[in-house]
Design a protein around this motif. Structure first.
Motif, PDB file in Angstrom:
ATOM      1  N   PHE A  33       8.273  -7.700   5.356  1.00 29.34           N
ATOM      2  CA  PHE A  33       7.359  -6.558   5.255  1.00 29.34           C
ATOM      3  C   PHE A  33       5.994  -6.761   5.896  1.00 29.34           C
ATOM      4  O   PHE A  33       5.310  -5.792   6.195  1.00 29.34           O
ATOM      5  N   GLY A  34       5.555  -8.002   6.068  1.00 32.69           N
ATOM      6  CA  GLY A  34       4.228  -8.236   6.636  1.00 32.69           C
ATOM      7  C   GLY A  34       3.179  -8.367   5.540  1.00 32.69           C
ATOM      8  O   GLY A  34       3.337  -9.134   4.599  1.00 32.69           O
ATOM      9  N   THR A  35       2.113  -7.561   5.635  1.00 35.10           N
ATOM     10  CA  THR A  35       0.995  -7.637   4.704  1.00 35.10           C
ATOM     11  C   THR A  35       1.302  -6.907   3.397  1.00 35.10           C
ATOM     12  O   THR A  35       2.297  -6.180   3.292  1.00 35.10           O
ATOM     13  N   LYS A  36       0.405  -7.053   2.421  1.00 34.61           N
ATOM     14  CA  LYS A  36       0.561  -6.334   1.159  1.00 34.61           C
ATOM     15  C   LYS A  36       0.551  -4.830   1.394  1.00 34.61           C
ATOM     16  O   LYS A  36       1.316  -4.086   0.762  1.00 34.61           O
ATOM     17  N   GLU A  37      -0.297  -4.378   2.311  1.00 31.20           N
ATOM     18  CA  GLU A  37      -0.341  -2.948   2.635  1.00 31.20           C
ATOM     19  C   GLU A  37       1.015  -2.455   3.139  1.00 31.20           C
ATOM     20  O   GLU A  37       1.475  -1.363   2.779  1.00 31.20           O
ATOM     21  N   GLN A  38       1.672  -3.265   3.954  1.00 32.94           N
ATOM     22  CA  GLN A  38       2.980  -2.873   4.483  1.00 32.94           C
ATOM     23  C   GLN A  38       4.063  -2.907   3.409  1.00 32.94           C
ATOM     24  O   GLN A  38       4.985  -2.087   3.415  1.00 32.94           O
ATOM     25  N   VAL A  39       3.940  -3.840   2.472  1.00 26.38           N
ATOM     26  CA  VAL A  39       4.873  -3.862   1.338  1.00 26.38           C
ATOM     27  C   VAL A  39       4.686  -2.593   0.519  1.00 26.38           C
ATOM     28  O   VAL A  39       5.654  -1.938   0.112  1.00 26.38           O
ATOM     29  N   PHE A  40       3.430  -2.219   0.277  1.00 28.21           N
ATOM     30  CA  PHE A  40       3.131  -1.012  -0.488  1.00 28.21           C
ATOM     31  C   PHE A  40       3.691   0.225   0.204  1.00 28.21           C
ATOM     32  O   PHE A  40       4.280   1.098  -0.427  1.00 28.21           O
ATOM     33  N   THR A  93      13.036   9.852 -11.027  1.00 24.33           N
ATOM     34  CA  THR A  93      12.241   9.986  -9.810  1.00 24.33           C
ATOM     35  C   THR A  93      10.749  10.117 -10.118  1.00 24.33           C
ATOM     36  O   THR A  93       9.915   9.775  -9.271  1.00 24.33           O
ATOM     37  N   ARG A  94      10.405  10.578 -11.312  1.00 21.85           N
ATOM     38  CA  ARG A  94       8.991  10.758 -11.667  1.00 21.85           C
ATOM     39  C   ARG A  94       8.270   9.421 -11.872  1.00 21.85           C
ATOM     40  O   ARG A  94       7.129   9.249 -11.429  1.00 21.85           O
ATOM     41  N   THR A  95       8.915   8.451 -12.516  1.00 24.79           N
ATOM     42  CA  THR A  95       8.249   7.192 -12.861  1.00 24.79           C
ATOM     43  C   THR A  95       7.681   6.450 -11.655  1.00 24.79           C
ATOM     44  O   THR A  95       6.497   6.088 -11.649  1.00 24.79           O
ATOM     45  N   PRO A  96       8.460   6.203 -10.594  1.00 29.99           N
ATOM     46  CA  PRO A  96       7.868   5.529  -9.432  1.00 29.99           C
ATOM     47  C   PRO A  96       6.816   6.367  -8.724  1.00 29.99           C
ATOM     48  O   PRO A  96       5.843   5.832  -8.199  1.00 29.99           O
ATOM     49  N   LEU A  97       6.967   7.693  -8.736  1.00 29.47           N
ATOM     50  CA  LEU A  97       5.953   8.547  -8.123  1.00 29.47           C
ATOM     51  C   LEU A  97       4.620   8.430  -8.853  1.00 29.47           C
ATOM     52  O   LEU A  97       3.551   8.355  -8.230  1.00 29.47           O
ATOM     53  N   LEU A  98       4.673   8.399 -10.177  1.00 36.14           N
ATOM     54  CA  LEU A  98       3.453   8.255 -10.969  1.00 36.14           C
ATOM     55  C   LEU A  98       2.748   6.940 -10.654  1.00 36.14           C
ATOM     56  O   LEU A  98       1.520   6.887 -10.513  1.00 36.14           O
ATOM     57  N   ALA A  99       3.527   5.876 -10.543  1.00 33.49           N
ATOM     58  CA  ALA A  99       2.951   4.552 -10.248  1.00 33.49           C
ATOM     59  C   ALA A  99       2.271   4.554  -8.886  1.00 33.49           C
ATOM     60  O   ALA A  99       1.161   4.026  -8.729  1.00 33.49           O
ATOM     61  N   ILE A 100       2.918   5.159  -7.902  1.00 37.11           N
ATOM     62  CA  ILE A 100       2.363   5.192  -6.557  1.00 37.11           C
ATOM     63  C   ILE A 100       1.086   6.037  -6.523  1.00 37.11           C
ATOM     64  O   ILE A 100       0.079   5.661  -5.920  1.00 37.11           O
ATOM     65  N   LEU A 101       1.103   7.182  -7.193  1.00 39.43           N
ATOM     66  CA  LEU A 101      -0.064   8.054  -7.204  1.00 39.43           C
ATOM     67  C   LEU A 101      -1.249   7.397  -7.890  1.00 39.43           C
ATOM     68  O   LEU A 101      -2.391   7.533  -7.445  1.00 39.43           O
ATOM     69  N   ARG A 102      -0.986   6.665  -8.972  1.00 36.56           N
ATOM     70  CA  ARG A 102      -2.081   5.978  -9.671  1.00 36.56           C
ATOM     71  C   ARG A 102      -2.732   4.938  -8.765  1.00 36.56           C
ATOM     72  O   ARG A 102      -3.957   4.787  -8.758  1.00 36.56           O
ATOM     73  N   SER A 103      -1.920   4.220  -8.000  1.00 36.42           N
ATOM     74  CA  SER A 103      -2.474   3.245  -7.061  1.00 36.42           C
ATOM     75  C   SER A 103      -3.291   3.949  -5.979  1.00 36.42           C
ATOM     76  O   SER A 103      -4.378   3.493  -5.600  1.00 36.42           O
ATOM     77  N   ALA A 104      -2.787   5.081  -5.493  1.00 38.13           N
ATOM     78  CA  ALA A 104      -3.476   5.806  -4.431  1.00 38.13           C
ATOM     79  C   ALA A 104      -4.804   6.384  -4.903  1.00 38.13           C
ATOM     80  O   ALA A 104      -5.773   6.435  -4.138  1.00 38.13           O
ATOM     81  N   VAL A 105      -4.856   6.811  -6.153  1.00 37.88           N
ATOM     82  CA  VAL A 105      -6.088   7.386  -6.698  1.00 37.88           C
ATOM     83  C   VAL A 105      -7.166   6.310  -6.862  1.00 37.88           C
ATOM     84  O   VAL A 105      -8.352   6.562  -6.673  1.00 37.88           O
ATOM     85  N   ASN A 106      -6.758   5.088  -7.194  1.00 39.58           N
ATOM     86  CA  ASN A 106      -7.711   4.035  -7.539  1.00 39.58           C
ATOM     87  C   ASN A 106      -8.076   3.095  -6.400  1.00 39.58           C
ATOM     88  O   ASN A 106      -8.969   2.264  -6.556  1.00 39.58           O
ATOM     89  N   ASN A 107      -7.392   3.187  -5.253  1.00 46.21           N
ATOM     90  CA  ASN A 107      -7.648   2.242  -4.178  1.00 46.21           C
ATOM     91  C   ASN A 107      -7.560   2.949  -2.831  1.00 46.21           C
ATOM     92  O   ASN A 107      -6.567   3.619  -2.551  1.00 46.21           O
ATOM     93  N   GLU A 108      -8.574   2.785  -1.997  1.00 43.54           N
ATOM     94  CA  GLU A 108      -8.627   3.498  -0.723  1.00 43.54           C
ATOM     95  C   GLU A 108      -7.540   3.042   0.246  1.00 43.54           C
ATOM     96  O   GLU A 108      -6.980   3.847   0.990  1.00 43.54           O
ATOM     97  N   THR A 109      -7.220   1.740   0.238  1.00 46.97           N
ATOM     98  CA  THR A 109      -6.154   1.251   1.111  1.00 46.97           C
ATOM     99  C   THR A 109      -4.824   1.889   0.734  1.00 46.97           C
ATOM    100  O   THR A 109      -4.068   2.358   1.587  1.00 46.97           O
ATOM    101  N   ALA A 110      -4.555   1.922  -0.570  1.00 49.94           N
ATOM    102  CA  ALA A 110      -3.320   2.549  -1.057  1.00 49.94           C
ATOM    103  C   ALA A 110      -3.325   4.042  -0.754  1.00 49.94           C
ATOM    104  O   ALA A 110      -2.298   4.620  -0.377  1.00 49.94           O
ATOM    105  N   ALA A 111      -4.494   4.676  -0.891  1.00 49.43           N
ATOM    106  CA  ALA A 111      -4.595   6.112  -0.602  1.00 49.43           C
ATOM    107  C   ALA A 111      -4.318   6.391   0.870  1.00 49.43           C
ATOM    108  O   ALA A 111      -3.659   7.379   1.212  1.00 49.43           O
ATOM    109  N   ALA A 112      -4.825   5.527   1.752  1.00 52.33           N
ATOM    110  CA  ALA A 112      -4.600   5.709   3.190  1.00 52.33           C
ATOM    111  C   ALA A 112      -3.123   5.591   3.535  1.00 52.33           C
ATOM    112  O   ALA A 112      -2.599   6.357   4.345  1.00 52.33           O
ATOM    113  N   VAL A 113      -2.439   4.638   2.909  1.00 55.11           N
ATOM    114  CA  VAL A 113      -1.000   4.482   3.127  1.00 55.11           C
ATOM    115  C   VAL A 113      -0.268   5.728   2.659  1.00 55.11           C
ATOM    116  O   VAL A 113       0.606   6.268   3.353  1.00 55.11           O
ATOM    117  N   PHE A 114      -0.639   6.222   1.480  1.00 64.46           N
ATOM    118  CA  PHE A 114       0.008   7.400   0.915  1.00 64.46           C
ATOM    119  C   PHE A 114      -0.208   8.619   1.805  1.00 64.46           C
ATOM    120  O   PHE A 114       0.727   9.355   2.104  1.00 64.46           O
TER     121      PHE A 114
END
Length: 201
Positions: free
Chosen positions: A60-67, A110-131
């Motif tokens: 996968f490469g970096t943590k961002e790419q894994v995310f 399908t809701r559980t992983p979506l919630l986890a991803i959205l929470r990461s995106a809301v709290n971190n700009e790198t995660a938000a950019a990936v999303f």
């Protein structure tokens, strides 16, 4: 008695590749879900998957790419949404798209992983950019491509904002009475707005 064979570092045999990659990805989804983007590390993902950190970087490469890979898998059901545009007449696309998206959100699997991803995106700009990058490239632009209108991309984004915003209020913030309202009532209220964004002048 012979010594046990030590685990070799580096690339696994080709026959192990698919299973190893899937195991790493599953571990990554769990780690991001439980810890969020900032507190998750490649080393932690590797440990949870039972592999060397080098293998995580190899696949996968970096943590961002894994995310990003984890987001893509978690978001996969929603990426079928553009197909609903071609499943019937255009004047019913608002209801079809709304029903599809809320069907994804209303299913706990399908809701559980979506919630986890959205929470990461809301709290971190790198995660938000990936999303944002993934959603824009694989969902919104595909919807816009099927609308024969000059401002199709803006229309698709407004429709998505309506759907995601309502889903956030219902499933994440759990604002009442929206959180406990009957799903059919929500679809009936939201679908005409989505239809307007996508097709009306």
């Amino acid at each position: 008695m012979s010594e046990p064979t030590a685990r070799r570092r580096g690339r696994p045999p080709r026959t192990e590749s698919a299973g190893t990659r899937d195991r790493i990805l599953a571990a990554a989804r769990e780690e991001f879900s439980e810890r969020g983007y900032e507190k998750t590390s490649v080393r932690g993902i590797a440990k949870a998957a039972g592999v060397d950190s080098a293998l995580v970087h190899h696949y996968f490469g970096t943590k961002e790419q894994v995310f990003e890979a984890a987001v893509e898998v978690a978001f996969a059901p929603a990426l079928n949404a553009p197909n609903t545009l071609t499943e019937g007449p255009l004047d019913g696309v608002g209801e079809r798209l709304t029903r599809f998206v809320f069907g994804v959100w209303d299913n706990p699997t399908t809701r559980t992983p979506l919630l986890a991803i959205l929470r990461s995106a809301v709290n971190n700009e790198t995660a938000a950019a990936v999303f944002r990058r993934l959603v824009a490239a694989q969902l919104l632009r595909r919807i816009a491509a099927q609308l024969d209108l000059p401002d199709a991309e803006l229309r698709a984004e407004l429709a998505a904002a309506q759907l995601v915003g309502t889903a956030m209020m219902r499933y994440v913030i759990k604002l009442e009475p929206l959180a406990s309202a009957d799903l059919e009532l929500i679809i009936a209220r939201v679908a005409p707005v989505v239809q307007g964004h996508l097709t009306r002048p």
